[in-house]
Design a protein around this motif. Structure first.
Motif, short mmCIF file in Angstrom:
data_model
loop_
_atom_site.label_atom_id
_atom_site.label_comp_id
_atom_site.label_asym_id
_atom_site.label_seq_id
_atom_site.Cartn_x
_atom_site.Cartn_y
_atom_site.Cartn_z
N ASP A 236 0.71 -1.36 0.21
CA ASP A 236 -0.10 -0.04 0.06
C ASP A 236 0.86 1.17 -0.03
O ASP A 236 0.40 2.22 -0.73
CB ASP A 236 -0.90 -0.09 1.14
N ILE A 237 1.97 1.32 0.72
CA ILE A 237 2.77 2.50 0.88
C ILE A 237 3.54 2.54 -0.70
O ILE A 237 3.62 3.92 -1.04
CB ILE A 237 3.87 2.20 2.08
N VAL A 238 3.95 1.60 -1.25
CA VAL A 238 4.73 1.85 -2.29
C VAL A 238 3.90 2.07 -3.46
O VAL A 238 3.97 2.96 -4.25
CB VAL A 238 5.40 0.52 -2.85
N MET A 239 2.64 1.44 -3.57
CA MET A 239 1.76 1.62 -4.79
C MET A 239 0.97 2.88 -4.82
O MET A 239 0.28 3.20 -6.00
CB MET A 239 0.78 0.33 -4.75
N GLU A 285 11.44 4.93 0.32
CA GLU A 285 12.36 4.36 1.28
C GLU A 285 12.13 4.89 2.71
O GLU A 285 12.04 4.31 3.86
CB GLU A 285 13.65 4.17 1.00
N SER A 286 11.97 6.48 2.49
CA SER A 286 11.94 7.25 3.71
C SER A 286 10.86 6.80 4.52
O SER A 286 10.49 6.74 5.87
CB SER A 286 12.19 8.66 3.82
N GLU A 287 9.48 6.70 3.83
CA GLU A 287 8.17 6.39 4.31
C GLU A 287 8.16 5.15 4.80
O GLU A 287 7.70 4.88 5.92
CB GLU A 287 7.27 6.43 3.05
N GLY A 293 9.43 1.00 10.06
CA GLY A 293 10.91 0.95 10.86
C GLY A 293 11.60 -0.05 10.24
O GLY A 293 12.40 -0.96 11.06
N CYS A 294 11.80 -0.02 8.96
CA CYS A 294 12.67 -1.11 8.29
C CYS A 294 13.56 -0.37 7.35
O CYS A 294 13.15 0.86 6.82
CB CYS A 294 11.67 -1.86 7.42
#
Length: 389
Positions: A236-239, A285-287, A293-294
């Motif tokens: 979800d974060i990436v897309m 990547e920052s998000e 936390g990765c």
């Protein structure tokens, strides 16, 4: 008790970092050691008083739990150490190692108690009923249920496999003590001695709990698939970024709770400005670091997004792959057109649930694509799926 102690000693400690996990793990382990030693003393006294092997067996089970809490305590201390030159990813997996040691200790104790119980079945001894013994067992059940409650709660909050295993062990201990209590009550009411049988049941419950805990702790060490919720959250974060057309080759590396690294490939438009795409990837990547936390490493795969022939052909190839097995998928699709033939270049992701051999899959895909157009030449790479889809 744990909540009160946390308010006194850990009021400024955060749960979601390595030092917070270490602090809460230490507190729960110390409380566990204290309570289990108290239970051992009480049950051992009751066992000597009544002569019941089931009570004595349950007492030594609590003693082994105290030893397990010591191992857990050591595990949290080592797991909380900062990364160093020899271990740049930290020491988080030591928590899994300590959890495995705890489970082995539980299993060994269960086997020893089973041996003693079988001997009691073969050579039964007369029992002495005691109100004091019954009271001690009732208190023990309540204490173990409380331990299961606080270990489960804090284990979920700090995402600790070891504490969750300890919670399961405490719950099984309360069931085992209930069985022992039934043994004492049956002997008091009806004069029937089922001490050895109850002791054997307790041992079986202990062994079963130990095996379950072992599976839970060995799996992260071997490299288990990530939780579906985590995969969905990453997806979800990436897309949500408009220039990302797809993701694949997601790999999650677990170096212990709070120490996770991921790598993945994103499909991006090949006609877009590379600096703009690179800025977007940096933001993703920052998000991921902020929300999950990765540490994330993202590779960009350029694809054609404004060529209808490529889009239509890709759709046809996807349908072919799905017709062979619906669990399979493709990515990195490209078409290279020449004078005599056209190369269709793509990767096929084959999950472990697909039983067909890779050579068989490859031949099936090539045959079906040749039926679309005999000028098509397939350049295909078959990949494993690392997220369990």
């Amino acid at each position: 008790m744990v909540t009160a102690l946390a308010k006194i000693f850990l009021k400024d400690v955060k749960m979601n970092d390595s030092q917070g996990r270490k602090a809460y793990g230490t507190l729960c382990s110390v409380v566990g050691i204290f309570l289990n030693i108290c239970l051992f003393v009480g049950k051992y006294f009751a066992g000597v008083l009544t002569g019941a092997i089931s009570i004595t067996a349950d007492a030594f089970n609590n003693l082994s739990d105290a030893g397990s809490s010591i191992i857990t305590l050591v595990g949290f201390w080592f797991a909380g150490k900062k990364p160093d030159t020899e271990h740049p990813f930290g020491h988080g997996r030591f928590e899994y190692v300590s959890g495995m040691a705890v489970s082995c200790l539980i299993i060994l104790m269960g086997l020893e108690l089973a041996k003693s119980s079988v001997d009691k079945i073969i050579h039964p001894q007369e029992l002495e009923s005691s109100i004091l013994a019954i009271t001690i067992l009732l208190i023990s059940i309540c204490v173990k249920l409380y331990m299961a409650f606080y270990n489960t709660g804090i284990g979920k909050k700090i995402d600790s496999v070891t504490m969750k295993a300890t919670a399961i062990d405490s719950l099984s201990d309360s069931v085992a003590t209930t069985v022992v209590l039934i043994c004492v009550l049956v002997n008091m009411k009806f004069g029937i001695n089922i001490d050895g049988i109850c002791g054997l049941l307790v041992a079986i419950l202990i062994i079963y709990a130990g095996i379950g805990a072992f599976k839970d702790t060995i799996s992260p060490l071997l490299g288990k698939i990530p939780e579906p919720e985590l995969v969905d959250k990453i997806h979800d974060i990436v897309m949500k970024h408009e220039l990302v057309y797809g993701i694949h080759d997601l790999v999650v590396h677990d170096y212990g709770p709070g120490r996770m690294m991921i790598s993945l490939h994103t499909e991006v438009p090949g006609n877009e400005n590379v600096y703009k795409l690179h800025d977007m990837i940096d933001n993703i990547e920052s998000e991921l670091q902020e929300k999950i936390g990765c540490e994330a490493v993202i590779h960009m795969d350029p694809i054609e997004v404004d060529n209808q022939v490529v889009t239509d052909t890709r759709s046809k190839v996807e349908n072919i792959v799905k017709s062979i097995d619906e669990h399979m998928s493709i990515h990195d699709f490209r078409m290279i057109t020449g004078d005599t033939h056209t190369n269709l270049i793509f990767d096929v992701v084959v999950p472990f649930c697909v039983e067909k051999k890779h050579d068989e899959i490859k031949n099936n895909i090539e045959e079906k694509i040749s039926e679309l157009d005999d000028k098509y030449r397939v350049v295909m790479k078959i990949e494993e799926d690392y997220i369990g889809n």
